[in-house]
Design a protein around this motif. Structure first.
Motif, mmCIF file in Angstrom:
data_model
loop_
_atom_site.group_PDB
_atom_site.id
_atom_site.type_symbol
_atom_site.label_atom_id
_atom_site.label_comp_id
_atom_site.label_asym_id
_atom_site.label_seq_id
_atom_site.Cartn_x
_atom_site.Cartn_y
_atom_site.Cartn_z
ATOM 1 N N VAL A 30 18.655 9.503 42.003
ATOM 2 C CA VAL A 30 20.062 9.744 42.337
ATOM 3 C C VAL A 30 20.310 9.522 43.828
ATOM 4 N N ILE A 31 19.434 10.018 44.686
ATOM 5 C CA ILE A 31 19.598 9.847 46.130
ATOM 6 C C ILE A 31 19.527 8.362 46.505
ATOM 7 N N ALA A 32 18.600 7.618 45.861
ATOM 8 C CA ALA A 32 18.467 6.192 46.175
ATOM 9 C C ALA A 32 19.730 5.424 45.794
ATOM 10 N N TYR A 33 20.266 5.650 44.592
ATOM 11 C CA TYR A 33 21.470 4.951 44.164
ATOM 12 C C TYR A 33 22.685 5.351 45.003
ATOM 13 N N VAL A 34 22.810 6.643 45.299
ATOM 14 C CA VAL A 34 23.942 7.073 46.121
ATOM 15 C C VAL A 34 23.853 6.467 47.523
ATOM 16 N N THR A 35 22.652 6.409 48.084
ATOM 17 C CA THR A 35 22.482 5.806 49.417
ATOM 18 C C THR A 35 22.837 4.324 49.394
ATOM 19 N N GLU A 36 22.428 3.659 48.331
ATOM 20 C CA GLU A 36 22.740 2.236 48.199
ATOM 21 C C GLU A 36 24.246 2.004 48.105
ATOM 22 N N ASP A 37 24.921 2.816 47.280
ATOM 23 C CA ASP A 37 26.378 2.675 47.144
ATOM 24 C C ASP A 37 27.091 3.006 48.458
ATOM 25 N N MET A 38 26.625 4.037 49.162
ATOM 26 C CA MET A 38 27.262 4.395 50.429
ATOM 27 C C MET A 38 27.082 3.283 51.456
ATOM 28 N N LEU A 39 25.939 2.607 51.433
ATOM 29 C CA LEU A 39 25.717 1.505 52.371
ATOM 30 C C LEU A 39 26.670 0.342 52.094
ATOM 31 N N VAL A 40 26.820 -0.017 50.814
ATOM 32 C CA VAL A 40 27.734 -1.103 50.448
ATOM 33 C C VAL A 40 29.173 -0.723 50.809
ATOM 34 N N GLN A 41 29.559 0.515 50.518
ATOM 35 C CA GLN A 41 30.913 0.955 50.834
ATOM 36 C C GLN A 41 31.152 0.940 52.339
ATOM 37 N N ARG A 42 30.135 1.280 53.078
ATOM 38 C CA ARG A 42 30.289 1.244 54.545
ATOM 39 C C ARG A 42 30.477 -0.185 55.049
ATOM 40 N N LEU A 43 29.782 -1.136 54.450
ATOM 41 C CA LEU A 43 29.963 -2.543 54.826
ATOM 42 C C LEU A 43 31.381 -3.010 54.518
ATOM 43 N N LEU A 44 31.905 -2.608 53.348
ATOM 44 C CA LEU A 44 33.266 -2.981 52.988
ATOM 45 C C LEU A 44 34.283 -2.383 53.963
ATOM 46 N N GLU A 45 34.075 -1.143 54.328
ATOM 47 C CA GLU A 45 35.009 -0.504 55.249
ATOM 48 C C GLU A 45 34.992 -1.187 56.627
ATOM 49 N N ARG A 46 33.826 -1.580 57.075
ATOM 50 C CA ARG A 46 33.742 -2.280 58.360
ATOM 51 C C ARG A 46 34.431 -3.647 58.283
ATOM 52 N N GLU A 47 34.235 -4.342 57.160
ATOM 53 C CA GLU A 47 34.879 -5.637 57.004
ATOM 54 C C GLU A 47 36.393 -5.480 56.869
#
Length: 405
Positions: A30-47
């Motif tokens: 669960v921590i690995a998947y949540v971390t992965e999703d948060m990383l992708v979401q952070r990239l989208l927010e920066r873009e």
């Protein structure tokens, strides 16, 4: 019983270990998947922030600088797979497809020509997904390590179950091997924990139980042995009473048998309760004087024939009731075997109480019940941890009692 306790403890430890491993494995995923999703979401927010800034500066949408993120000017421009799972009003979304593509969508609102406009940032993150690829590439190794750790934990649980239950198993085995009348000793009695406390309590309980059984057996044996003679004498005397009236001698025999039975029963009950009677300091001279007064009341005997050489105060460690019974029976035996004209000497020296009675020369030896009386007197003395010895002679009979001071 001991095996079932061990098995239950092993099952509890093993179940707890497996459950803990599964919980931590699930939590890690669960921590690995949540971390992965948060990383992708952070990239989208920066873009999204970069696209908004370029719009304010140039007034137009420009392509994304990342090869993973694509900017779409409207909802209808999105791929069909994305529009099938993300409604137009949703500010963001995550799309799973059957073709292996994985999208993250972020809606961005801005104003164009005085009208609000929504654009969409679509990230195809399938190439950068780490968790799923990691599960495919090293999933077998991770599963093998997990199984190995579970097996090691099960072995540790089995070893702990055996180690923790072994003292209880040994205690149960020693209790099972106890024989009636044998000495009670458990090897775990010196342990400082609860098992040691249980072993000590079991030792005490078994010892008390054996003592109770021994007293019961001794009481049953003594009742059968000691009361048979006076009962037989009373039965024969009463049987003869049918043929002729009882004379003075027969009545005296009945009275003597009754007194003997009463004294014997008192001794037997005192011995049966001897383990419950607490030890105490007893004034031995006072007990002897009370016994002498009782002797004078119950028997025709001249008190001038008494020689009494005792200290003014004579305290011994024993029990008042047993002491009175012991002295009473010794004095009664002295009169029984010495006759009403015997001399009785009672002296005390160096921890030894001596009761001596003379035996008239030529008098037939009277042995009725005498051996039985010795046995009861010996048991009375042993109940108080005293020693008693009998010294018969032609002219006198001496009883030596070693008391505890």
């Amino acid at each position: 019983m001991s095996k079932s306790i061990r098995h239950q403890l092993f099952a509890a430890l093993a179940g707890f270990t497996v459950l803990l491993c599964l919980c931590y494995t699930g939590l890690a995923l669960v921590i690995a998947y949540v971390t992965e999703d948060m990383l992708v979401q952070r990239l989208l927010e920066r873009e999204a922030a970069a696209v908004s800034q370029r719009w304010r500066q140039h007034g137009e949408l420009t392509p994304s600088g990342s090869d993973l993120i694509t900017v779409y000017g409207g909802y209808l421009a999105l791929p069909q797979a994305v529009r099938a799972q993300v409604p137009p009003s949703a500010p963001r979304g995550e799309v799973f497809t059957t073709t292996g593509r994985h999208y993250h969508v972020l809606a961005l609102d801005h104003v164009a020509a005085g009208q609000p406009q929504r654009v969409y940032l679509l990230a195809d993150v399938a190439p950068v997904l780490v968790v799923s690829r990691l599960a495919q590439e090293v999933g077998g190794v991770v599963a093998g390590m997990a199984l190995a750790l579970i097996a090691l934990a099960l072995l540790l649980a089995y070893w702990l179950a055996r180690r923790l239950v072994r003292p209880l198993q040994r205690l149960a085995q020693e209790a099972r091997q106890l024989a009636p009348g044998s000495a009670v000793h458990f090897s775990a009695r010196d342990r400082p924990d609860e098992i040691g406390f249980l072993a000590r309590r079991l030792e005490t309980t078994f010892a008390e139980l054996q003592a109770v059984l021994q007293r019961e057996q001794a009481f049953t044996r003594d009742v059968s042995h000691e009361l048979r003679t006076p009962l037989t004498l009373m039965h024969n005397t009463l049987a003869l009473a049918n043929a002729q009236p009882l004379g003075g001698q027969e009545q005296a025999q009945l009275q003597q048998s009754t007194d003997e039975m009463r004294a014997t029963i008192e001794v037997l009950f005192a011995l049966a309760r001897a383990e419950q009677l607490p030890g105490e300091l007893v004034e031995l001279r006072g007990c002897i004087e009370q016994c002498l007064l009782r002797l004078l009341d119950d028997h025709p005997w001249d008190a001038s024939l008494l020689i009494l050489e005792l200290p003014e105060r004579l305290e011994v460690l024993g029990n008042g009731q047993l002491t009175m019974l012991l002295i009473n029976n010794c004095l009664a035996n002295a009169l029984f075997h010495g006759g009403p004209a015997c001399r009785i000497s009672i002296t005390f020296a160096q921890g030894c109480l001596s009761i001596v009675n003379t035996v008239p020369a030529g008098q037939p030896r009277r042995v009725q019940g005498f051996a039985h009386g010795q046995n009861l007197l010996l048991r009375l003395a042993q109940a108080m941890r005293w020693d008693i010895a009998f010294h018969p002679g032609e002219r006198e009979y001496r009883v030596a009692i070693m008391v505890v001071q």
